[in-house]
Design a protein around this motif. Sequence first.
Motif, PDB file in Angstrom:
ATOM      1  N   GLU A  15       5.388   3.120  -9.360  1.00 54.51           N
ATOM      2  CA  GLU A  15       5.887   1.801  -9.765  1.00 54.51           C
ATOM      3  C   GLU A  15       7.176   1.936 -10.592  1.00 54.51           C
ATOM      4  O   GLU A  15       8.128   1.178 -10.411  1.00 54.51           O
ATOM      5  CB  GLU A  15       4.820   1.072 -10.568  1.00 54.51           C
ATOM      6  CG  GLU A  15       5.234  -0.306 -11.027  1.00 54.51           C
ATOM      7  CD  GLU A  15       4.150  -0.966 -11.851  1.00 54.51           C
ATOM      8  OE1 GLU A  15       4.249  -0.885 -13.102  1.00 54.51           O
ATOM      9  OE2 GLU A  15       3.219  -1.522 -11.259  1.00 54.51           O
ATOM     10  N   ALA A  16       7.220   2.911 -11.483  1.00 54.34           N
ATOM     11  CA  ALA A  16       8.409   3.127 -12.311  1.00 54.34           C
ATOM     12  C   ALA A  16       9.619   3.481 -11.452  1.00 54.34           C
ATOM     13  O   ALA A  16      10.729   3.007 -11.694  1.00 54.34           O
ATOM     14  CB  ALA A  16       8.139   4.222 -13.346  1.00 54.34           C
ATOM     15  N   ILE A  17       9.410   4.290 -10.425  1.00 51.27           N
ATOM     16  CA  ILE A  17      10.503   4.644  -9.506  1.00 51.27           C
ATOM     17  C   ILE A  17      10.997   3.388  -8.810  1.00 51.27           C
ATOM     18  O   ILE A  17      12.199   3.128  -8.735  1.00 51.27           O
ATOM     19  CB  ILE A  17      10.044   5.679  -8.483  1.00 51.27           C
ATOM     20  CG1 ILE A  17       9.794   7.036  -9.165  1.00 51.27           C
ATOM     21  CG2 ILE A  17      11.068   5.832  -7.352  1.00 51.27           C
ATOM     22  CD1 ILE A  17       9.111   8.053  -8.266  1.00 51.27           C
ATOM     23  N   LEU A  18      10.083   2.584  -8.299  1.00 53.23           N
ATOM     24  CA  LEU A  18      10.457   1.389  -7.542  1.00 53.23           C
ATOM     25  C   LEU A  18      11.153   0.351  -8.414  1.00 53.23           C
ATOM     26  O   LEU A  18      12.040  -0.365  -7.937  1.00 53.23           O
ATOM     27  CB  LEU A  18       9.222   0.796  -6.880  1.00 53.23           C
ATOM     28  CG  LEU A  18       8.588   1.666  -5.809  1.00 53.23           C
ATOM     29  CD1 LEU A  18       7.293   1.048  -5.332  1.00 53.23           C
ATOM     30  CD2 LEU A  18       9.542   1.895  -4.666  1.00 53.23           C
ATOM     31  N   LEU A  19      10.754   0.262  -9.663  1.00 52.48           N
ATOM     32  CA  LEU A  19      11.350  -0.732 -10.559  1.00 52.48           C
ATOM     33  C   LEU A  19      12.567  -0.191 -11.301  1.00 52.48           C
ATOM     34  O   LEU A  19      13.173  -0.900 -12.089  1.00 52.48           O
ATOM     35  CB  LEU A  19      10.293  -1.223 -11.556  1.00 52.48           C
ATOM     36  CG  LEU A  19       9.104  -1.964 -10.930  1.00 52.48           C
ATOM     37  CD1 LEU A  19       8.081  -2.322 -11.990  1.00 52.48           C
ATOM     38  CD2 LEU A  19       9.569  -3.199 -10.158  1.00 52.48           C
TER      39      LEU A  19
ATOM     40  N   LEU B 283       0.836  -1.199   0.000  1.00 53.68           N
ATOM     41  CA  LEU B 283       0.000   0.000   0.000  1.00 53.68           C
ATOM     42  C   LEU B 283       0.873   1.251   0.000  1.00 53.68           C
ATOM     43  O   LEU B 283       2.045   1.207   0.384  1.00 53.68           O
ATOM     44  CB  LEU B 283      -0.908   0.001   1.238  1.00 53.68           C
ATOM     45  CG  LEU B 283      -1.785  -1.240   1.424  1.00 53.68           C
ATOM     46  CD1 LEU B 283      -2.521  -1.175   2.756  1.00 53.68           C
ATOM     47  CD2 LEU B 283      -2.760  -1.393   0.273  1.00 53.68           C
ATOM     48  N   THR B 284       0.281   2.363  -0.385  1.00 54.89           N
ATOM     49  CA  THR B 284       1.007   3.620  -0.445  1.00 54.89           C
ATOM     50  C   THR B 284       0.068   4.801  -0.258  1.00 54.89           C
ATOM     51  O   THR B 284      -1.148   4.683  -0.434  1.00 54.89           O
ATOM     52  CB  THR B 284       1.750   3.763  -1.797  1.00 54.89           C
ATOM     53  OG1 THR B 284       2.568   4.937  -1.763  1.00 54.89           O
ATOM     54  CG2 THR B 284       0.782   3.838  -2.962  1.00 54.89           C
ATOM     55  N   ASP B 285       0.670   5.926   0.077  1.00 54.75           N
ATOM     56  CA  ASP B 285      -0.063   7.192   0.070  1.00 54.75           C
ATOM     57  C   ASP B 285       0.551   8.131  -0.966  1.00 54.75           C
ATOM     58  O   ASP B 285       0.288   9.316  -0.984  1.00 54.75           O
ATOM     59  CB  ASP B 285      -0.090   7.839   1.457  1.00 54.75           C
ATOM     60  CG  ASP B 285       1.287   8.183   1.991  1.00 54.75           C
ATOM     61  OD1 ASP B 285       2.301   8.040   1.264  1.00 54.75           O
ATOM     62  OD2 ASP B 285       1.377   8.594   3.165  1.00 54.75           O
TER      63      ASP B 285
ATOM     64  N   ASP C 241      -4.396   6.309 -11.515  1.00 52.72           N
ATOM     65  CA  ASP C 241      -3.552   5.306 -12.154  1.00 52.72           C
ATOM     66  C   ASP C 241      -2.193   5.878 -12.543  1.00 52.72           C
ATOM     67  O   ASP C 241      -1.166   5.209 -12.418  1.00 52.72           O
ATOM     68  CB  ASP C 241      -4.249   4.723 -13.386  1.00 52.72           C
ATOM     69  CG  ASP C 241      -5.415   3.827 -13.017  1.00 52.72           C
ATOM     70  OD1 ASP C 241      -5.506   3.407 -11.842  1.00 52.72           O
ATOM     71  OD2 ASP C 241      -6.246   3.539 -13.903  1.00 52.72           O
ATOM     72  N   ALA C 242      -2.171   7.123 -13.015  1.00 50.87           N
ATOM     73  CA  ALA C 242      -0.908   7.748 -13.428  1.00 50.87           C
ATOM     74  C   ALA C 242       0.035   7.888 -12.225  1.00 50.87           C
ATOM     75  O   ALA C 242       1.244   7.660 -12.350  1.00 50.87           O
ATOM     76  CB  ALA C 242      -1.169   9.107 -14.069  1.00 50.87           C
ATOM     77  N   ASP C 243      -0.511   8.256 -11.060  1.00 52.83           N
ATOM     78  CA  ASP C 243       0.295   8.367  -9.845  1.00 52.83           C
ATOM     79  C   ASP C 243       0.911   7.023  -9.482  1.00 52.83           C
ATOM     80  O   ASP C 243       2.094   6.928  -9.150  1.00 52.83           O
ATOM     81  CB  ASP C 243      -0.560   8.847  -8.653  1.00 52.83           C
ATOM     82  CG  ASP C 243      -1.115  10.243  -8.823  1.00 52.83           C
ATOM     83  OD1 ASP C 243      -0.426  11.099  -9.405  1.00 52.83           O
ATOM     84  OD2 ASP C 243      -2.250  10.461  -8.353  1.00 52.83           O
ATOM     85  N   LEU C 244       0.099   5.975  -9.528  1.00 53.55           N
ATOM     86  CA  LEU C 244       0.566   4.643  -9.158  1.00 53.55           C
ATOM     87  C   LEU C 244       1.582   4.107 -10.160  1.00 53.55           C
ATOM     88  O   LEU C 244       2.577   3.482  -9.770  1.00 53.55           O
ATOM     89  CB  LEU C 244      -0.616   3.693  -9.009  1.00 53.55           C
ATOM     90  CG  LEU C 244      -1.572   4.044  -7.861  1.00 53.55           C
ATOM     91  CD1 LEU C 244      -2.797   3.146  -7.904  1.00 53.55           C
ATOM     92  CD2 LEU C 244      -0.879   3.968  -6.519  1.00 53.55           C
TER      93      LEU C 244
END
Length: 132
Positions: free
Chosen positions: A123-127, A74-76, A116-119
């Motif tokens: 996700e791109a940062i994390l990957l 989960l995230t904020d 969706d764009a935020d998520l």
Amino acid sequence: MSDARVPFVGDFRELEQGSPDGPSLRSAVKVEASANARELVEYLRHGALLAATTTLVRDVLSPDNAVIGGLHLLTDGCWLWYSDLAHYVERYHVTLDPQFIAHAQANGWTVPQLDDADLLALEAILLGDDVD
């Protein structure tokens, strides 16, 4: 899976999904709940779903190792945490990073709406797929 730009809260070393060099869950247990425990638990429960798994997580502090539920990330939008964290804060009054608590309080104990764009950006940062 964490990135310095996206801090993780609750990555306790005793948890299967925790960090081996993370803080101790057992040491974070307190006798009494903090002043804003109810708001904090709700904040944790209402994080935006970044990733879902079919993995069941168990209460590592319970003698019967009871199932808590499914494991989800989960995230904020600024912080990351796993779905079982609310359980430990609610049941065992586990203390969390003061910076995270200040952040949640600054948000009025309400997780911001993420689209969706935020998520996808998170996700791109994390990957490691983001372009600076």
